[in-house]
Design a protein around this motif. Sequence first.
Motif, PDB file in Angstrom:
ATOM      1  N   CYS A  37       0.821  -1.209   0.000  1.00 11.47           N
ATOM      2  CA  CYS A  37       0.000   0.000   0.000  1.00 11.47           C
ATOM      3  C   CYS A  37       0.859   1.266   0.000  1.00 11.47           C
ATOM      4  O   CYS A  37       0.564   2.231  -0.705  1.00 11.47           O
ATOM      5  N   GLU A  38       1.910   1.293   0.772  1.00 12.60           N
ATOM      6  CA  GLU A  38       2.773   2.471   0.849  1.00 12.60           C
ATOM      7  C   GLU A  38       3.408   2.788  -0.505  1.00 12.60           C
ATOM      8  O   GLU A  38       3.488   3.948  -0.910  1.00 12.60           O
ATOM      9  N   ASP A  39       3.850   1.742  -1.204  1.00  9.07           N
ATOM     10  CA  ASP A  39       4.433   1.941  -2.531  1.00  9.07           C
ATOM     11  C   ASP A  39       3.403   2.485  -3.521  1.00  9.07           C
ATOM     12  O   ASP A  39       3.709   3.360  -4.334  1.00  9.07           O
ATOM     13  N   VAL A  40       2.182   1.963  -3.448  1.00 10.81           N
ATOM     14  CA  VAL A  40       1.109   2.412  -4.340  1.00 10.81           C
ATOM     15  C   VAL A  40       0.795   3.883  -4.079  1.00 10.81           C
ATOM     16  O   VAL A  40       0.704   4.688  -5.015  1.00 10.81           O
ATOM     17  N   VAL A  41       0.663   4.253  -2.821  1.00 12.17           N
ATOM     18  CA  VAL A  41       0.335   5.632  -2.468  1.00 12.17           C
ATOM     19  C   VAL A  41       1.467   6.575  -2.867  1.00 12.17           C
ATOM     20  O   VAL A  41       1.217   7.675  -3.369  1.00 12.17           O
ATOM     21  N   THR A  42       2.704   6.156  -2.694  1.00 11.62           N
ATOM     22  CA  THR A  42       3.853   6.978  -3.090  1.00 11.62           C
ATOM     23  C   THR A  42       3.830   7.242  -4.590  1.00 11.62           C
ATOM     24  O   THR A  42       4.032   8.376  -5.037  1.00 11.62           O
ATOM     25  N   GLN A  43       3.568   6.204  -5.357  1.00  7.60           N
ATOM     26  CA  GLN A  43       3.501   6.359  -6.814  1.00  7.60           C
ATOM     27  C   GLN A  43       2.309   7.217  -7.226  1.00  7.60           C
ATOM     28  O   GLN A  43       2.406   8.041  -8.134  1.00  7.60           O
ATOM     29  N   LEU A  44       1.194   7.043  -6.558  1.00 13.89           N
ATOM     30  CA  LEU A  44       0.003   7.844  -6.843  1.00 13.89           C
ATOM     31  C   LEU A  44       0.247   9.324  -6.524  1.00 13.89           C
ATOM     32  O   LEU A  44      -0.163  10.204  -7.283  1.00 13.89           O
ATOM     33  N   ALA A  45       0.938   9.597  -5.439  1.00 12.65           N
ATOM     34  CA  ALA A  45       1.270  10.981  -5.077  1.00 12.65           C
ATOM     35  C   ALA A  45       2.193  11.604  -6.129  1.00 12.65           C
ATOM     36  O   ALA A  45       2.034  12.776  -6.480  1.00 12.65           O
ATOM     37  N   ALA A  46       3.123  10.834  -6.649  1.00 15.32           N
ATOM     38  CA  ALA A  46       4.019  11.335  -7.688  1.00 15.32           C
ATOM     39  C   ALA A  46       3.237  11.677  -8.954  1.00 15.32           C
ATOM     40  O   ALA A  46       3.493  12.709  -9.597  1.00 15.32           O
ATOM     41  N   ALA A  47       2.280  10.843  -9.305  1.00 15.36           N
ATOM     42  CA  ALA A  47       1.448  11.108 -10.485  1.00 15.36           C
ATOM     43  C   ALA A  47       0.613  12.377 -10.267  1.00 15.36           C
ATOM     44  O   ALA A  47       0.482  13.202 -11.169  1.00 15.36           O
ATOM     45  N   SER A  48       0.084  12.533  -9.086  1.00 14.50           N
ATOM     46  CA  SER A  48      -0.711  13.715  -8.767  1.00 14.50           C
ATOM     47  C   SER A  48       0.130  14.978  -8.872  1.00 14.50           C
ATOM     48  O   SER A  48      -0.314  15.991  -9.431  1.00 14.50           O
ATOM     49  N   ARG A  49       1.354  14.944  -8.358  1.00 14.64           N
ATOM     50  CA  ARG A  49       2.252  16.110  -8.459  1.00 14.64           C
ATOM     51  C   ARG A  49       2.573  16.431  -9.905  1.00 14.64           C
ATOM     52  O   ARG A  49       2.617  17.604 -10.302  1.00 14.64           O
ATOM     53  N   ALA A  50       2.812  15.404 -10.713  1.00 18.44           N
ATOM     54  CA  ALA A  50       3.118  15.635 -12.133  1.00 18.44           C
ATOM     55  C   ALA A  50       1.944  16.295 -12.844  1.00 18.44           C
ATOM     56  O   ALA A  50       2.128  17.220 -13.646  1.00 18.44           O
ATOM     57  N   LEU A  51       0.726  15.845 -12.544  1.00 23.33           N
ATOM     58  CA  LEU A  51      -0.461  16.464 -13.144  1.00 23.33           C
ATOM     59  C   LEU A  51      -0.639  17.906 -12.665  1.00 23.33           C
ATOM     60  O   LEU A  51      -0.960  18.796 -13.453  1.00 23.33           O
ATOM     61  N   ASP A  52      -0.411  18.132 -11.372  1.00 21.11           N
ATOM     62  CA  ASP A  52      -0.519  19.490 -10.834  1.00 21.11           C
ATOM     63  C   ASP A  52       0.469  20.427 -11.517  1.00 21.11           C
ATOM     64  O   ASP A  52       0.123  21.530 -11.919  1.00 21.11           O
ATOM     65  N   ARG A  53       1.700  19.979 -11.665  1.00 14.95           N
ATOM     66  CA  ARG A  53       2.722  20.821 -12.286  1.00 14.95           C
ATOM     67  C   ARG A  53       2.393  21.114 -13.749  1.00 14.95           C
ATOM     68  O   ARG A  53       2.588  22.229 -14.227  1.00 14.95           O
TER      69      ARG A  53
END
Length: 95
Positions: A37-53
Motif C-alpha cells: 500500500c505504501e508503494d502504491v500511495v507513493t507512486q500515486l502521489a508522484a502522479a498527482s504532483r506531475a499532473l498538478d505541475r
Amino acid sequence: MDVRFEGDELKSVLNRLRRAQGQITGVIKMIEEGRDCEDVVTQLAAASRALDRAGFAIIATGLQQCLTDAGNGDGNGETTDEMKARLEKLFLSLA
C-alpha cells in the motif's frame, strides 16, 4: 482563450503529462499485482504532483498570454475583470 505553447514550453508540459501517464499506468499495475500500500500511495502521489505541475504550467502560460493579449488590445471582447475571474476559476480548479 486559446493557449499557445511554443518550443520548450510545449516539450515541458508534454513531458510532465507523459510522466504522469506512466506513473498512473504503474499504479494500476501495482494494484493488480497486490503491491504494498505504501508503494502504491507513493507512486500515486508522484502522479498527482506531475499532473498538478502540468496544470500550473498550462495556466501560467495562459495567464501570460492573456496579459500580453490584453496589453495589445486583443481581449476577445472580455473585460479585464471577466478575464481575471475566469483565470482565477481555472487556477482554483487545480487547488
